[in-house]
Design a protein around this motif. Sequence first.
Motif, mmCIF file in Angstrom:
data_model
loop_
_atom_site.group_PDB
_atom_site.id
_atom_site.type_symbol
_atom_site.label_atom_id
_atom_site.label_comp_id
_atom_site.label_asym_id
_atom_site.label_seq_id
_atom_site.Cartn_x
_atom_site.Cartn_y
_atom_site.Cartn_z
ATOM 1 N N VAL A 145 0.931 -1.159 -0.159
ATOM 2 C CA VAL A 145 -0.050 -0.179 -0.010
ATOM 3 C C VAL A 145 0.792 1.204 0.145
ATOM 4 O O VAL A 145 1.916 1.409 0.754
ATOM 5 C CB VAL A 145 -0.880 0.070 1.374
ATOM 6 N N THR A 146 0.797 2.027 -1.048
ATOM 7 C CA THR A 146 1.238 3.463 -0.985
ATOM 8 C C THR A 146 0.525 4.479 -0.350
ATOM 9 O O THR A 146 -0.654 4.465 -0.845
ATOM 10 C CB THR A 146 1.702 3.682 -2.423
ATOM 11 N N PHE A 147 1.044 5.201 0.267
ATOM 12 C CA PHE A 147 0.262 6.500 0.980
ATOM 13 C C PHE A 147 1.205 7.776 1.239
ATOM 14 O O PHE A 147 2.377 7.598 1.353
ATOM 15 C CB PHE A 147 -0.333 6.038 2.393
ATOM 16 N N ALA A 148 0.379 8.785 1.643
ATOM 17 C CA ALA A 148 1.204 10.087 1.793
ATOM 18 C C ALA A 148 1.683 9.857 3.269
ATOM 19 O O ALA A 148 1.127 9.747 4.142
ATOM 20 C CB ALA A 148 0.196 11.464 1.807
ATOM 21 N N SER A 149 2.933 10.602 3.451
ATOM 22 C CA SER A 149 3.468 10.520 4.938
ATOM 23 C C SER A 149 3.873 11.991 4.960
ATOM 24 O O SER A 149 3.963 12.938 4.085
ATOM 25 C CB SER A 149 4.330 9.501 5.167
ATOM 26 N N THR A 150 4.831 12.150 6.193
ATOM 27 C CA THR A 150 5.088 13.372 6.053
ATOM 28 C C THR A 150 6.329 13.884 5.397
ATOM 29 O O THR A 150 6.489 15.176 5.178
ATOM 30 C CB THR A 150 5.667 13.865 7.598
ATOM 31 N N LEU A 151 7.181 13.053 4.810
ATOM 32 C CA LEU A 151 8.259 13.347 4.130
ATOM 33 C C LEU A 151 8.047 12.875 2.327
ATOM 34 O O LEU A 151 8.630 12.815 1.941
ATOM 35 C CB LEU A 151 9.427 12.368 4.614
ATOM 36 N N GLY A 152 6.471 12.734 2.212
ATOM 37 C CA GLY A 152 6.065 12.402 0.873
ATOM 38 C C GLY A 152 5.761 11.091 0.717
ATOM 39 O O GLY A 152 4.635 10.749 1.664
ATOM 40 N N GLY A 153 5.648 10.411 -0.334
ATOM 41 C CA GLY A 153 5.135 9.146 -0.314
ATOM 42 C C GLY A 153 5.900 7.872 0.272
ATOM 43 O O GLY A 153 6.821 7.837 0.484
ATOM 44 N N ALA A 154 5.026 7.066 1.055
ATOM 45 C CA ALA A 154 5.712 5.972 1.781
ATOM 46 C C ALA A 154 4.796 4.681 1.366
ATOM 47 O O ALA A 154 3.759 4.720 0.851
ATOM 48 C CB ALA A 154 5.417 6.130 3.387
ATOM 49 N N THR A 155 5.613 3.681 1.386
ATOM 50 C CA THR A 155 5.065 2.129 1.072
ATOM 51 C C THR A 155 4.882 1.124 2.336
ATOM 52 O O THR A 155 6.168 1.186 2.891
ATOM 53 C CB THR A 155 5.803 1.624 -0.194
ATOM 54 N N GLU A 156 4.125 0.594 2.265
ATOM 55 C CA GLU A 156 3.722 -0.464 3.372
ATOM 56 C C GLU A 156 3.930 -1.694 2.681
ATOM 57 O O GLU A 156 2.972 -2.001 1.868
ATOM 58 C CB GLU A 156 2.526 -0.317 4.293
ATOM 59 N N HIS A 157 4.829 -2.348 2.955
ATOM 60 C CA HIS A 157 4.910 -3.863 2.117
ATOM 61 C C HIS A 157 5.010 -4.824 3.079
ATOM 62 O O HIS A 157 6.055 -4.747 3.902
ATOM 63 C CB HIS A 157 6.122 -3.856 1.094
ATOM 64 N N ALA A 158 4.410 -6.087 3.019
ATOM 65 C CA ALA A 158 4.517 -7.035 4.193
ATOM 66 C C ALA A 158 4.038 -8.301 3.130
ATOM 67 O O ALA A 158 3.497 -8.307 2.291
ATOM 68 C CB ALA A 158 3.389 -6.944 5.192
ATOM 69 N N CYS A 159 4.619 -9.449 3.697
ATOM 70 C CA CYS A 159 4.402 -10.702 3.317
ATOM 71 C C CYS A 159 4.165 -11.663 4.062
ATOM 72 O O CYS A 159 4.873 -11.546 5.324
ATOM 73 C CB CYS A 159 5.504 -11.298 2.256
ATOM 74 N N GLY A 160 3.496 -12.796 3.862
ATOM 75 C CA GLY A 160 3.012 -13.847 4.703
ATOM 76 C C GLY A 160 2.577 -13.616 6.044
ATOM 77 O O GLY A 160 1.523 -13.047 6.082
ATOM 78 N N GLY A 161 3.063 -14.021 7.413
ATOM 79 C CA GLY A 161 2.704 -13.559 8.471
ATOM 80 C C GLY A 161 2.639 -12.197 8.632
ATOM 81 O O GLY A 161 1.869 -11.784 9.622
#
Length: 103
Positions: A56-72
């Motif tokens: 998931v890519t979203f706006a953060s205080t320093l610009g765009g951020a990405t949350e990437h997770a797999c499995g558990g």
Amino acid sequence: MIMMDQSKRLSQPLRWGRRERTVVAVLLACVALAVIGLGAYAVTSGAPPRKDCIEVTFASTLGGATEHACGGQARTVCASPGAFKSTAAQLRAACRRAGFPFG
């Protein structure tokens, strides 16, 4: 006599001989092979995406951020999405694609 030959040579257009045509054909063949090779590399390189990952890519205080997770880790993020209230819709869709329950 030498002046006459040079004048005649300069007044006529250049002609493509067998050697020139062969050089151009070889160069075009090299370019075509390079393009085909790069295309094959682009299609076959890289690992296939995992089905149990979320991103998931979203706006953060320093610009765009990405949350990437797999499995558990992805299952945990999908189970408790409290930290991602601003991107709940995107996270819900990513969890659905990965097959994890949301919330």
